[in-house]
Scaffold this active site. Structure first.
Site, PDB file in Angstrom:
ATOM      1  N   CYS A  40       0.723  -1.121  -0.064  1.00  0.00           N
ATOM      2  CA  CYS A  40       0.058   0.039  -0.086  1.00  0.00           C
ATOM      3  C   CYS A  40       0.757   1.450  -0.030  1.00  0.00           C
ATOM      4  O   CYS A  40       0.710   2.097  -0.797  1.00  0.00           O
ATOM      5  CB  CYS A  40      -1.017   0.056   1.140  1.00  0.00           C
ATOM      6  SG  CYS A  40      -0.392   0.034   2.803  1.00  0.00           S
ATOM      7  N   HIS A  59      -2.686   1.100   6.849  1.00  0.00           N
ATOM      8  CA  HIS A  59      -2.967   1.133   5.517  1.00  0.00           C
ATOM      9  C   HIS A  59      -2.944   2.509   5.071  1.00  0.00           C
ATOM     10  O   HIS A  59      -3.406   3.609   5.506  1.00  0.00           O
ATOM     11  CB  HIS A  59      -4.093   0.496   5.256  1.00  0.00           C
ATOM     12  CG  HIS A  59      -4.689   0.199   3.830  1.00  0.00           C
ATOM     13  ND1 HIS A  59      -3.716  -0.881   3.017  1.00  0.00           N
ATOM     14  CD2 HIS A  59      -5.458   0.496   3.176  1.00  0.00           C
ATOM     15  CE1 HIS A  59      -4.292  -0.781   2.058  1.00  0.00           C
ATOM     16  NE2 HIS A  59      -5.464  -0.037   1.663  1.00  0.00           N
ATOM     17  N   HIS A  99      -5.672   1.927  -4.222  1.00  0.00           N
ATOM     18  CA  HIS A  99      -4.842   1.399  -3.286  1.00  0.00           C
ATOM     19  C   HIS A  99      -4.382   0.102  -3.584  1.00  0.00           C
ATOM     20  O   HIS A  99      -4.963  -0.621  -4.362  1.00  0.00           O
ATOM     21  CB  HIS A  99      -5.595   1.420  -1.990  1.00  0.00           C
ATOM     22  CG  HIS A  99      -6.593   0.536  -1.769  1.00  0.00           C
ATOM     23  ND1 HIS A  99      -6.870  -0.294  -0.537  1.00  0.00           N
ATOM     24  CD2 HIS A  99      -7.650   0.104  -2.535  1.00  0.00           C
ATOM     25  CE1 HIS A  99      -8.025  -0.999  -0.720  1.00  0.00           C
ATOM     26  NE2 HIS A  99      -8.192  -0.811  -1.917  1.00  0.00           N
TER      27      HIS A  99
END
Length: 369
Positions: free
Chosen positions: A277, A325, A337
């Site tokens: 990510c 994240h 993402h």
């Protein structure tokens, strides 16, 4: 559903309960799966028809926790990797300084040796002794000036040698300290890697226990949970302007990130073939001409925070309480993402995961629309 299905699902839950992880709590939603037929229900000695759905919901929540734990460990791995990279560069720079310091010290020693040899060739008498023994007034004055110059030169040479020796010792001590830090971060990387692999292996084992129909229902559960969260987020008026203008750098970062759609998630990866990510978001901004921290936690800690309602394309949305994240806002209430192992870079609702906050890599003012 065939006879034995409940037993398989119960076995999956047993595997879930056997795994202990560090993770943020998931959000549970009602089972969207189909209600079993009367004949299927009659063919097994099971609790009411809702039980399989509840079990799958428990599986979904546990998978979320496993992958969340893997994401947290990935951030720790990336941080250790980044520190190790910096320390390796620092050690290389110090090694160069140590080499140069030794060369300088050798040069100064050669100068001192040359002075000693010159004195030996003149009979071993120092300039001070010659000054005392001189009977010629002019020679006396010449010797006086030479003595003073020699004293200054000797003092300067000794000072240079002392400073060179001190610098060399400092560089060597710094290098030793950096080696210790490098070794500590290598151990931290190895520990984080084991944790990542453990969590991913547990998740894969859990998923492998499910039959194809259950996997499909599990995927529907996940999609519906995300859609419900996104709808609730949009309905909360959290975002003032879904289509806010952005800067040239912001547009470049978004263009890079969206061009990676379809590439696989891989923990620790920064492209160009796969990403995790923060690898995706950091490289997108590098492509836009702005270096940003490598990990989602560092991005949250070091970049400028902006209110969610004021975010614009290119801003980074940090998720979960531990900032494990990150995705890039692309406008229209969406983010691009890299979700987790087994998935690819994709577009998702910005509110489909718990938002910690928003950070902005660039400082330029967006043009008025």
């Amino acid at each position: 559903m065939r006879t034995g299905k409940r037993g398989l699902t119960t076995a999956a839950v047993t595997v879930v309960c056997a795994v202990t992880v560090l993770a943020a709590p998931g959000t549970a939603f009602a089972d969207p799966g189909p209600t079993p037929s009367a004949s299927a229900s009659a063919s097994r000695t099971a609790p009411p028809a809702a039980t399989p759905g509840k079990d799958l919901e428990a599986v979904r929540e546990k998978l979320d926790k496993l992958y969340h734990a893997a994401a947290s460990a990935t951030d720790q791995y990336n941080a250790a990797e980044e520190k190790a990279r910096q320390q390796s560069a620092e050690i290389a720079a110090l090694a160069k300084k140590i080499t140069e310091g030794r060369q300088e010290l050798d040069r100064l020693k050669d100068r001192a040796g040359a002075a000693a040899r010159a004195q030996y060739r003149t009979g071993g008498l120092s300039d001070e002794a010659k000054l005392v023994l001189s009977e010629d007034p002019e020679e006396f004055l010449d010797n006086t000036g030479r003595v003073m110059r020699g004293q200054r030169a000797t003092k300067g040479l000794l000072g240079e040698m002392t400073r060179a020796q001190e610098d060399l010792e400092t560089y060597q001590a710094d290098a030793a300290a950096q080696w210790k830090k490098l070794e500590a971060n290598r151990k931290a990387k190895a520990k984080a890697q084991k944790e990542i692999e453990k969590q991913i292996a547990a998740a894969k084992e859990l998923e492998s226990e499910l039959e194809q129909e259950e996997k499909e229902r599990l995927a529907r559960l996940e999609r519906q949970a995300q859609e419900k969260a996104q709808t609730a987020w949009l309905g909360s008026n959290a975002v003032k302007d879904l289509d806010a203008a952005t800067t040239d750098q912001g547009r470049k970062a978004v263009a890079y990130a969206t061009a990676q759609i379809g590439k696989p998630y891989q923990w620790g990866a920064e492209g160009p073939d796969a990403y995790d990510c923060s690898g995706l978001t950091s490289q997108a901004w590098v492509a836009a001409g702005r270096a940003v921290p490598r990990t989602s936690q560092q991005q949250w800690q070091q970049l400028r925070h902006v209110d969610v309602k004021d975010m614009r394309p290119g801003d980074l949305i940090i998720y979960f309480d531990d900032a494990s994240h990150v995705g890039m806002y692309v406008g229209d209430g969406k983010v691009v993402h890299a979700p987790r192992p087994g998935r690819t870079v994709t577009i998702a609702g910005a509110g489909s995961m718990p938002i910690l906050g928003v950070v902005r890599p660039d400082t330029a003012t967006a043009p008025a629309r």
